[in-house]
Design a protein around this motif. Structure first.
Motif, mmCIF file in Angstrom:
data_model
loop_
_atom_site.group_PDB
_atom_site.id
_atom_site.type_symbol
_atom_site.label_atom_id
_atom_site.label_comp_id
_atom_site.label_asym_id
_atom_site.label_seq_id
_atom_site.Cartn_x
_atom_site.Cartn_y
_atom_site.Cartn_z
ATOM 1 N N PRO A 119 113.347 66.365 49.731
ATOM 2 C CA PRO A 119 112.039 67.039 49.732
ATOM 3 C C PRO A 119 111.328 66.839 48.386
ATOM 4 O O PRO A 119 111.982 66.776 47.329
ATOM 5 C CB PRO A 119 112.391 68.516 49.943
ATOM 6 C CG PRO A 119 113.764 68.510 50.510
ATOM 7 C CD PRO A 119 114.454 67.298 49.953
ATOM 8 N N TYR A 120 109.997 66.734 48.427
ATOM 9 C CA TYR A 120 109.255 66.539 47.188
ATOM 10 C C TYR A 120 107.926 67.278 47.223
ATOM 11 O O TYR A 120 107.432 67.653 48.294
ATOM 12 C CB TYR A 120 109.017 65.048 46.925
ATOM 13 C CG TYR A 120 108.087 64.359 47.900
ATOM 14 C CD1 TYR A 120 106.713 64.332 47.683
ATOM 15 C CD2 TYR A 120 108.595 63.721 49.037
ATOM 16 C CE1 TYR A 120 105.854 63.696 48.578
ATOM 17 C CE2 TYR A 120 107.743 63.082 49.932
ATOM 18 C CZ TYR A 120 106.380 63.072 49.694
ATOM 19 O OH TYR A 120 105.539 62.453 50.577
ATOM 20 N N LYS A 121 107.369 67.469 46.041
ATOM 21 C CA LYS A 121 106.058 68.086 45.896
ATOM 22 C C LYS A 121 105.260 67.295 44.866
ATOM 23 O O LYS A 121 105.737 67.059 43.750
ATOM 24 C CB LYS A 121 106.209 69.541 45.423
ATOM 25 C CG LYS A 121 104.901 70.245 45.098
ATOM 26 C CD LYS A 121 104.086 70.551 46.347
ATOM 27 C CE LYS A 121 102.847 71.365 46.011
ATOM 28 N NZ LYS A 121 102.010 71.642 47.204
ATOM 29 N N CYS A 122 104.063 66.858 45.239
ATOM 30 C CA CYS A 122 103.153 66.210 44.290
ATOM 31 C C CYS A 122 102.353 67.285 43.566
ATOM 32 O O CYS A 122 101.793 68.182 44.210
ATOM 33 C CB CYS A 122 102.203 65.262 45.024
ATOM 34 S SG CYS A 122 103.014 63.810 45.718
ATOM 35 N N ILE A 123 102.303 67.178 42.257
ATOM 36 C CA ILE A 123 101.645 68.199 41.439
ATOM 37 C C ILE A 123 100.662 67.514 40.502
ATOM 38 O O ILE A 123 101.072 66.765 39.596
ATOM 39 C CB ILE A 123 102.677 69.017 40.630
ATOM 40 C CG1 ILE A 123 103.703 69.650 41.580
ATOM 41 C CG2 ILE A 123 101.973 70.083 39.789
ATOM 42 C CD1 ILE A 123 104.995 70.049 40.933
ATOM 43 N N ILE A 124 99.375 67.723 40.716
ATOM 44 C CA ILE A 124 98.354 67.125 39.860
ATOM 45 C C ILE A 124 98.469 67.724 38.457
ATOM 46 O O ILE A 124 98.579 68.942 38.286
ATOM 47 C CB ILE A 124 96.958 67.363 40.453
ATOM 48 C CG1 ILE A 124 96.833 66.619 41.787
ATOM 49 C CG2 ILE A 124 95.869 66.901 39.488
ATOM 50 C CD1 ILE A 124 95.577 66.930 42.561
ATOM 51 N N LYS A 125 98.500 66.853 37.461
ATOM 52 C CA LYS A 125 98.700 67.242 36.058
ATOM 53 C C LYS A 125 99.992 68.031 35.874
ATOM 54 O O LYS A 125 100.090 68.930 35.052
ATOM 55 C CB LYS A 125 97.500 68.034 35.531
ATOM 56 C CG LYS A 125 96.222 67.197 35.516
ATOM 57 C CD LYS A 125 95.063 67.946 34.876
ATOM 58 C CE LYS A 125 93.819 67.057 34.840
ATOM 59 N NZ LYS A 125 92.652 67.751 34.271
ATOM 60 N N GLY A 126 101.006 67.634 36.654
ATOM 61 C CA GLY A 126 102.300 68.317 36.584
ATOM 62 C C GLY A 126 102.990 68.163 35.244
ATOM 63 O O GLY A 126 103.813 69.005 34.863
ATOM 64 N N ASP A 127 102.664 67.073 34.511
ATOM 65 C CA ASP A 127 103.294 66.878 33.201
ATOM 66 C C ASP A 127 102.807 67.884 32.177
ATOM 67 O O ASP A 127 103.398 68.009 31.099
ATOM 68 C CB ASP A 127 103.083 65.443 32.694
ATOM 69 C CG ASP A 127 101.638 64.978 32.790
ATOM 70 O OD1 ASP A 127 100.768 65.769 33.193
ATOM 71 O OD2 ASP A 127 101.380 63.810 32.457
ATOM 72 N N GLY A 128 101.763 68.638 32.496
ATOM 73 C CA GLY A 128 101.310 69.719 31.629
ATOM 74 C C GLY A 128 101.683 71.090 32.166
ATOM 75 O O GLY A 128 101.245 72.119 31.629
ATOM 76 N N LYS A 129 102.517 71.124 33.241
ATOM 77 C CA LYS A 129 102.896 72.389 33.879
ATOM 78 C C LYS A 129 104.396 72.640 33.915
ATOM 79 O O LYS A 129 104.831 73.793 33.851
ATOM 80 C CB LYS A 129 102.348 72.425 35.314
ATOM 81 C CG LYS A 129 100.823 72.367 35.392
ATOM 82 C CD LYS A 129 100.350 72.257 36.842
ATOM 83 C CE LYS A 129 98.827 72.152 36.901
ATOM 84 N NZ LYS A 129 98.342 71.940 38.283
ATOM 85 N N TYR A 130 105.182 71.557 34.047
ATOM 86 C CA TYR A 130 106.633 71.713 34.220
ATOM 87 C C TYR A 130 107.399 70.857 33.224
ATOM 88 O O TYR A 130 107.064 69.686 33.009
ATOM 89 C CB TYR A 130 107.040 71.356 35.659
ATOM 90 C CG TYR A 130 106.377 72.264 36.662
ATOM 91 C CD1 TYR A 130 106.834 73.565 36.854
ATOM 92 C CD2 TYR A 130 105.267 71.835 37.377
ATOM 93 C CE1 TYR A 130 106.209 74.415 37.751
ATOM 94 C CE2 TYR A 130 104.627 72.679 38.272
ATOM 95 C CZ TYR A 130 105.096 73.975 38.451
ATOM 96 O OH TYR A 130 104.467 74.819 39.329
ATOM 97 N N LEU A 131 108.449 71.446 32.663
ATOM 98 C CA LEU A 131 109.219 70.771 31.622
ATOM 99 C C LEU A 131 109.900 69.503 32.133
ATOM 100 O O LEU A 131 110.000 68.519 31.394
ATOM 101 C CB LEU A 131 110.267 71.727 31.054
ATOM 102 C CG LEU A 131 109.733 72.903 30.215
ATOM 103 C CD1 LEU A 131 110.852 73.896 29.918
ATOM 104 C CD2 LEU A 131 109.108 72.405 28.910
ATOM 105 N N ASN A 132 110.381 69.522 33.388
ATOM 106 C CA ASN A 132 111.094 68.330 33.876
ATOM 107 C C ASN A 132 110.135 67.148 34.060
ATOM 108 O O ASN A 132 110.506 66.003 33.774
ATOM 109 C CB ASN A 132 111.899 68.635 35.142
ATOM 110 C CG ASN A 132 111.094 69.242 36.281
ATOM 111 O OD1 ASN A 132 109.877 69.392 36.201
ATOM 112 N ND2 ASN A 132 111.782 69.597 37.360
ATOM 113 N N ILE A 133 108.903 67.409 34.507
ATOM 114 C CA ILE A 133 107.935 66.315 34.632
ATOM 115 C C ILE A 133 107.480 65.860 33.250
ATOM 116 O O ILE A 133 107.351 64.658 32.991
ATOM 117 C CB ILE A 133 106.719 66.727 35.484
ATOM 118 C CG1 ILE A 133 107.153 67.169 36.877
ATOM 119 C CG2 ILE A 133 105.730 65.567 35.585
ATOM 120 C CD1 ILE A 133 105.996 67.624 37.775
#
Length: 199
Positions: A119-133
């Motif tokens: 399972p996956y989730k695409c997150i716009i600007k995720g690199d500014g929201k989650y430490l793993n990204i």
């Protein structure tokens, strides 16, 4: 403050790529699984950090990560399947190369394709929201920068150690003067006037 990951209480990897908008060199993707108690006050989207900060964070991420992987997708593949598909392929291959199989994937951006039924989730600007990204973005960026600095020695006229293959005015002027190298992407419009090169 960035959150550790999108879903709690699962083994989740973050994934991101670097070099998608470049005229030369590979697109580089990374996947990172962090411990759920991981935290670092400096860690953020790689584009918001200095070169020095990224270089300091990389060994911290590599040492403390549960698992990480970095993959380069070469220019021949980019030209064959296009940059979007090459970026997605890079992220998929980096995920498949993790020593620990993730139960969920957090993807930076808005496009992805299924990877081994995880399972996956695409997150716009995720690199500014989650430490793993954010961690994946830093590894992708630093590994790709090192690659471009290495091939700069072979073709110093393009100044890849500075522009990293991005379409700067200086880079385009060098292409106009010297023509493209074997590391330039044939499927990209290297110059605004769309001059067709004979590779």
């Amino acid at each position: 403050m960035l959150l550790p990951q999108y879903l709690l209480d699962v083994i989740e990897c973050g994934t991101d790529e670097a070099g998608r908008g470049c005229l030369a060199g590979p697109v580089t993707a990374a996947a990172v699984i962090l411990p759920q108690d991981f935290n670092n006050p400096v860690l953020n989207d790689s584009k918001k950090l200095t070169h020095k900060q990224r270089d300091l964070l990389r060994p911290i991420i590599e040492t403390e990560a549960v698992s990480f992987s970095v993959i380069h997708i070469d220019i021949d593949t980019i030209d064959k399947i296009n940059i979007l598909n090459a970026s997605i392929l890079g992220m998929q291959e980096s995920i498949r190369s993790l020593q620990t199989k993730p139960e969920h994937i957090a993807v930076d951006g808005n496009r992805f394709k299924p990877c081994d039924d995880i399972p996956y989730k695409c997150i716009i600007k995720g690199d500014g929201k989650y430490l793993n990204i954010a961690s994946a973005s830093i590894l992708a960026k630093t590994y790709r920068d090192n690659y471009m600095e290495k091939i700069h020695e072979e073709f110093p006229m393009y100044n890849w150690k500075q522009n990293k293959g991005y379409p700067t005015k200086e880079h385009r002027e060098a292409i106009r003067t010297h023509g493209p190298s074997k590391y330039h992407r044939k499927s990209f419009r290297l110059l605004p006037e769309q001059y067709q090169f004979n590779f």
